[in-house]
Scaffold this motif. Structure first.
Motif, mmCIF file in Angstrom:
data_model
loop_
_atom_site.group_PDB
_atom_site.id
_atom_site.type_symbol
_atom_site.label_atom_id
_atom_site.label_comp_id
_atom_site.label_asym_id
_atom_site.label_seq_id
_atom_site.Cartn_x
_atom_site.Cartn_y
_atom_site.Cartn_z
ATOM 1 N N TRP A 198 0.909 -1.923 0.235
ATOM 2 C CA TRP A 198 0.014 0.173 -0.023
ATOM 3 C C TRP A 198 0.791 1.622 -0.499
ATOM 4 C CZ3 TRP A 198 -4.788 0.151 -0.713
ATOM 5 C CH2 TRP A 198 -6.248 -0.254 -0.633
ATOM 6 N N ILE A 199 1.920 0.679 0.492
ATOM 7 C CA ILE A 199 2.828 2.300 -0.046
ATOM 8 C C ILE A 199 3.781 1.977 -1.076
ATOM 9 C CG2 ILE A 199 4.648 3.610 1.639
ATOM 10 C CD1 ILE A 199 3.032 3.206 4.013
ATOM 11 N N VAL A 200 4.730 0.967 -0.833
ATOM 12 C CA VAL A 200 5.673 1.061 -2.115
ATOM 13 C C VAL A 200 5.474 0.878 -3.464
ATOM 14 C CG1 VAL A 200 8.307 -0.236 -2.775
ATOM 15 C CG2 VAL A 200 7.359 0.327 -0.625
ATOM 16 N N ALA A 201 4.396 -0.171 -3.496
ATOM 17 C CA ALA A 201 3.613 -0.224 -4.951
ATOM 18 C C ALA A 201 3.115 1.385 -5.579
ATOM 19 C CB ALA A 201 2.808 -1.572 -4.676
ATOM 20 N N PRO A 202 2.195 1.351 -4.884
ATOM 21 C CA PRO A 202 1.871 3.021 -5.487
ATOM 22 C C PRO A 202 2.692 4.038 -5.869
ATOM 23 C CG PRO A 202 0.214 1.846 -3.492
ATOM 24 C CD PRO A 202 2.106 0.877 -3.883
ATOM 25 N N ILE A 203 3.669 4.180 -5.148
ATOM 26 C CA ILE A 203 4.439 4.431 -4.998
ATOM 27 C C ILE A 203 5.760 4.494 -6.313
ATOM 28 C CG2 ILE A 203 6.974 6.260 -5.108
ATOM 29 C CD1 ILE A 203 6.097 5.797 -1.806
ATOM 30 N N VAL A 204 5.465 3.289 -6.736
ATOM 31 C CA VAL A 204 5.994 2.731 -8.175
ATOM 32 C C VAL A 204 6.083 3.081 -9.238
ATOM 33 C CG1 VAL A 204 7.067 0.724 -9.462
ATOM 34 C CG2 VAL A 204 7.752 0.775 -6.669
ATOM 35 N N LEU A 205 4.041 2.627 -9.428
ATOM 36 C CA LEU A 205 2.681 2.813 -9.967
ATOM 37 C C LEU A 205 2.962 4.361 -10.444
ATOM 38 C CD1 LEU A 205 -0.467 0.536 -9.140
ATOM 39 C CD2 LEU A 205 1.277 0.793 -11.398
ATOM 40 N N TRP A 206 2.830 5.052 -9.786
ATOM 41 C CA TRP A 206 2.844 6.892 -10.040
ATOM 42 C C TRP A 206 4.365 7.078 -10.633
ATOM 43 C CZ3 TRP A 206 -0.876 10.640 -9.971
ATOM 44 C CH2 TRP A 206 -0.134 12.021 -10.454
ATOM 45 N N LYS A 207 5.098 6.664 -10.449
ATOM 46 C CA LYS A 207 6.352 7.439 -11.418
ATOM 47 C C LYS A 207 6.371 6.554 -12.284
ATOM 48 C CE LYS A 207 8.724 7.982 -7.128
ATOM 49 N NZ LYS A 207 10.590 8.021 -6.707
ATOM 50 N N SER A 208 5.429 5.528 -12.586
ATOM 51 C CA SER A 208 5.644 4.498 -13.798
ATOM 52 C C SER A 208 4.620 5.075 -14.807
ATOM 53 C CB SER A 208 5.861 3.620 -13.618
ATOM 54 O OG SER A 208 4.370 2.776 -13.852
ATOM 55 N N ARG A 209 4.066 6.257 -14.294
ATOM 56 C CA ARG A 209 2.821 5.951 -15.300
ATOM 57 C C ARG A 209 2.695 7.045 -16.461
ATOM 58 N NH1 ARG A 209 4.074 10.384 -12.098
ATOM 59 N NH2 ARG A 209 3.726 12.750 -12.816
ATOM 60 N N ASN A 210 4.006 7.494 -16.927
ATOM 61 C CA ASN A 210 4.253 7.657 -18.183
ATOM 62 C C ASN A 210 4.915 7.207 -19.463
ATOM 63 O OD1 ASN A 210 3.306 10.367 -18.109
ATOM 64 N ND2 ASN A 210 4.627 11.748 -16.484
ATOM 65 N N ILE A 211 5.596 6.001 -18.530
ATOM 66 C CA ILE A 211 6.580 4.800 -19.204
ATOM 67 C C ILE A 211 5.750 3.965 -19.997
ATOM 68 C CG2 ILE A 211 8.208 2.996 -18.961
ATOM 69 C CD1 ILE A 211 8.990 4.944 -15.878
ATOM 70 N N HIS A 212 6.166 4.017 -22.009
ATOM 71 C CA HIS A 212 5.025 3.345 -22.213
ATOM 72 C C HIS A 212 5.838 2.139 -22.703
ATOM 73 C CE1 HIS A 212 1.728 5.264 -21.557
ATOM 74 N NE2 HIS A 212 2.498 6.126 -22.195
ATOM 75 N N ASP A 213 6.448 1.348 -22.688
ATOM 76 C CA ASP A 213 7.512 -0.213 -22.992
ATOM 77 C C ASP A 213 6.742 -1.416 -24.161
ATOM 78 O OD1 ASP A 213 7.878 -2.963 -21.156
ATOM 79 O OD2 ASP A 213 6.911 -0.731 -20.541
ATOM 80 N N THR A 214 7.019 -2.052 -24.511
ATOM 81 C CA THR A 214 7.052 -2.871 -26.268
ATOM 82 C C THR A 214 7.432 -4.196 -25.025
ATOM 83 O OG1 THR A 214 8.951 -3.238 -26.741
ATOM 84 C CG2 THR A 214 6.910 -1.728 -27.509
ATOM 85 N N GLN A 215 7.877 -4.143 -23.615
ATOM 86 C CA GLN A 215 8.103 -5.442 -23.357
ATOM 87 C C GLN A 215 7.225 -6.107 -21.906
ATOM 88 O OE1 GLN A 215 10.884 -6.665 -24.579
ATOM 89 N NE2 GLN A 215 12.489 -5.467 -24.884
ATOM 90 N N GLY A 216 6.100 -5.207 -21.984
ATOM 91 C CA GLY A 216 5.382 -5.780 -21.282
ATOM 92 C C GLY A 216 5.667 -5.820 -19.392
ATOM 93 N N TRP A 217 6.937 -5.143 -19.465
ATOM 94 C CA TRP A 217 6.832 -4.232 -18.379
ATOM 95 C C TRP A 217 6.690 -3.851 -17.505
ATOM 96 C CZ3 TRP A 217 12.967 -3.908 -16.842
ATOM 97 C CH2 TRP A 217 13.131 -3.813 -15.863
ATOM 98 N N ARG A 218 5.920 -2.802 -18.208
ATOM 99 C CA ARG A 218 4.796 -1.749 -16.951
ATOM 100 C C ARG A 218 3.437 -2.756 -16.853
ATOM 101 N NH1 ARG A 218 0.880 2.273 -19.154
ATOM 102 N NH2 ARG A 218 0.805 3.650 -18.353
ATOM 103 N N VAL A 219 3.342 -3.343 -18.107
ATOM 104 C CA VAL A 219 1.814 -4.392 -17.477
ATOM 105 C C VAL A 219 2.224 -5.054 -16.538
ATOM 106 C CG1 VAL A 219 0.204 -5.748 -18.826
ATOM 107 C CG2 VAL A 219 0.794 -3.677 -19.976
ATOM 108 N N GLN A 220 3.514 -6.029 -16.482
ATOM 109 C CA GLN A 220 3.314 -6.702 -15.433
ATOM 110 C C GLN A 220 3.719 -6.004 -14.021
ATOM 111 O OE1 GLN A 220 7.063 -8.929 -15.772
ATOM 112 N NE2 GLN A 220 7.491 -8.475 -13.335
#
Length: 562
Positions: free
Chosen positions: A218-240
């Motif tokens: 509830w703290i670490v994971a949402p922070i990672v989600l927020w920081k990765s909001r503008n990343i759009h990769d083709t490796q499926g890493w953001r979806v993961q």
């Protein structure tokens, strides 16, 4: 208040052979076989670009710990009544938090890689402009800052894991719940043997584990989600990352509800409280194991499609005996690839034009005329910007080379010798930025033989200038070399071409190996070109074809520069 394994004072101390318990055991074994097969597939294909960038060591280590916890829980209904009372406490206090910690350490690598790759899109390389400090600042904090990102993450997460295990041991020692003869008075449990075992399945002793689960989910994971909001990769890493973060949110709240809400008692007879955590583990395994497996298969399919297209085009060219027509088609189609979505869409309506744009000639045309869109795509979306940046750097280096530098090295005026030294320093910068495993943040993926030949040429010089251990005095690093002043005969124009990538670097004045020549990077360049052709290039073409209409104007502007 419920129990971790759904036990009550009336539960019989025997195996539960009900259909529900048997179902969960069978499910656990079947799921384990699938996960093991997926992990084996990833390990076998660990050299694939989409897996090399992920770093399988941390992610698979976390999956092993999490899966062990989940697998034990599948036996909860079957053997829960005959298990020692503290078994589930130790499993949940060690395997689960350590597995979650390792998983989020692996997940945070996504942001680190994305931020480093962004540098390639901005500047094309990571310059080493200054000599390492002769006197490194003392202290543990400064030593920690000098460590690599992975090492720092492992140390940080390792400290959290040690703290969690320590708290788990401490809670077990001070509570009389599991040993009535010693511990803090008043913490013991009373009643029948089964009543005591049921009471051991919950309580304040479990709070440290709950706390860490809450922190990670509830703290670490949402922070990672927020920081990765503008990343759009083709490796499926953001979806993961998104899938795993969202799949973890329900685990701790639902586990607490199942334990402490009386209305959940009927559910616990079929779905014991830790199964809510297992549900999140299954989601993590789907996105961390099976999604990368699918990405590898998709990559292999796309690679084979590219090779088949190249084969068809070469066969067509050979059949028509029309090399000029082939070159013209390559140029036309590639031009459309970087000039707009509509022209791109129109250009690949036929099999012939589609095949032509996937050839090496088409790739080399873009690398020569306008490589920046391809560089941005590879760095920002595929996290392989080092490949395009390396090809661009080698191309610039070859363009700057004088005619036969080695043949005229003995010129009496020192002109050729100066040009050779400049060329070597330029090449040394390429080696340090893209090839050296000691200095490059993302070493390009070349064969061991190619790497060994380049290492023999450049590693000693790179180690002397940038390594931690030096043969020269760190205060006066050049005293062991014969300092040759630059010849005044070297023109400003030739200097600008050769020293373009090294003018801000430390200059190497040592002996230049005899193996150094104009073809030094030839094999490595060919290897990386083939890697780009079969990996990045077809994805780039597809992204251009299916780009949104909103990007049409931007692509058209790019095409005008080609």
């Amino acid at each position: 208040m419920g129990s971790e394994l759904g036990l009550t004072a009336d539960t019989q101390a025997q195996l539960d052979l009900s259909p529900v318990s048997i179902w969960w055991v069978v499910w656990g074994c079947v799921w384990t076989s699938f996960v093991a097969a997926g992990m084996a597939y990833l390990i076998v294909n660990r050299d694939m670009p989409t897996l090399r960038i992920r770093g399988l060591a941390l992610s698979l280590s976390s999956i092993v710990l999490l899966h062990l916890f989940g697998w034990v829980c599948q036996f909860g209904l079957l053997i829960g009544a005959i298990m020692p009372g503290d078994t589930q406490y130790w499993v949940m206090g060690t395997w689960l938090p350590c597995g979650i910690a390792l998983f989020h350490a692996s997940n945070s690598r996504f942001l680190h890689v994305a931020s480093l790759q962004r540098k390639f899109a901005v500047q094309g390389h990571r310059p080493l402009d200054t000599l390492p400090d002769a006197k490194l600042k003392p202290g543990l904090i400064n030593r920690f800052r000098r460590l690599t990102y992975t090492t720092k993450i492992v140390i940080t997460v390792g400290a959290a894991m040690v703290a969690q295990v320590f708290l788990t041991v401490l809670m077990w020692l001070i509570s009389r719940k599991w040993h009535s003869s010693w511990g803090i008075p008043g913490t013991e449990v009373h009643g029948s043997s089964m009543a005591q075992k049921a009471a051991q399945g919950s309580g304040w002793e479990w709070w440290p584990g709950v706390f860490w689960q809450f922190v990670w989910s509830w703290i670490v994971a949402p922070i990672v989600l927020w920081k990765s909001r503008n990343i759009h990769d083709t490796q499926g890493w953001r979806v993961q990352t998104i899938g795993c973060a969202l799949g973890n949110l329900h685990a701790t709240p639902m586990w607490l509800i199942a334990l402490y809400v009386p209305g959940m008692a009927p559910v616990n007879n079929y779905f014991i409280p830790p199964q809510w955590i297992c549900l999140s583990i299954w989601i993590i395994e789907i996105f961390t194991v099976f999604l990368p497996c699918w990405e590898v298969m998709r990559h292999q399919s796309l690679r084979q499609e590219t090779l088949d297209s190249i084969a068809r085009w070469e066969a067509k060219v050979k059949l028509n005996s029309s090399e000029n027509k082939s070159l013209k088609s390559d140029t036309t189609v590639v031009g459309s690839a970087v000039s707009g979505w509509k022209s791109m869409n129109a250009s690949i309506q036929t099999t012939g034009s589609r095949d032509s744009i996937l050839t090496m000639g088409a790739l080399e045309h873009v690398l020569e005329r306008n490589p920046l869109p391809l560089l941005e795509f590879s760095a920002l979306r595929e996290f392989s910007g080092e490949n395009i940046a390396f090809l661009m750097a080698v191309s610039a280096w070859k363009t700057s080379l004088p005619q036969a530098p080695k043949d005229s090295a003995a010129g009496p005026d020192g002109h050729s010798r100066d040009l050779l030294r400049r060329a070597f320093n330029h090449a040394l910068g390429i080696y340090v930025d893209f090839i050296s495993v000691r200095h490059a943040e993302f070493p390009v993926n070349i064969s061991s033989s190619d790497f060994k030949s380049l290492e023999d040429i450049f590693e000693r010089a790179a180690y002397l200038l940038y390594g931690d251990e030096r043969e020269a005095d760190p205060v006066t690093p050049y005293d062991n070399f014969a300092m040759e002043p630059l010849s005044p005969a070297v023109s400003e124009g030739s200097e600008k071409g050769i020293a373009n990538n090294t003018r801000n670097r430390i200059y190497y004045w040592g002996d230049i190996p005899d193996q150094f020549c104009a073809t030094t990077f030839q094999d490595a360049e060919a290897s990386i070109k083939y890697l780009v052709l079969t990996n990045t290039w077809p994805k780039f073409i597809k992204s251009q074809r299916y780009a949104s209409v909103d990007s049409l104007d931007t692509l058209t502007d790019i095409g005008k520069t080609v």
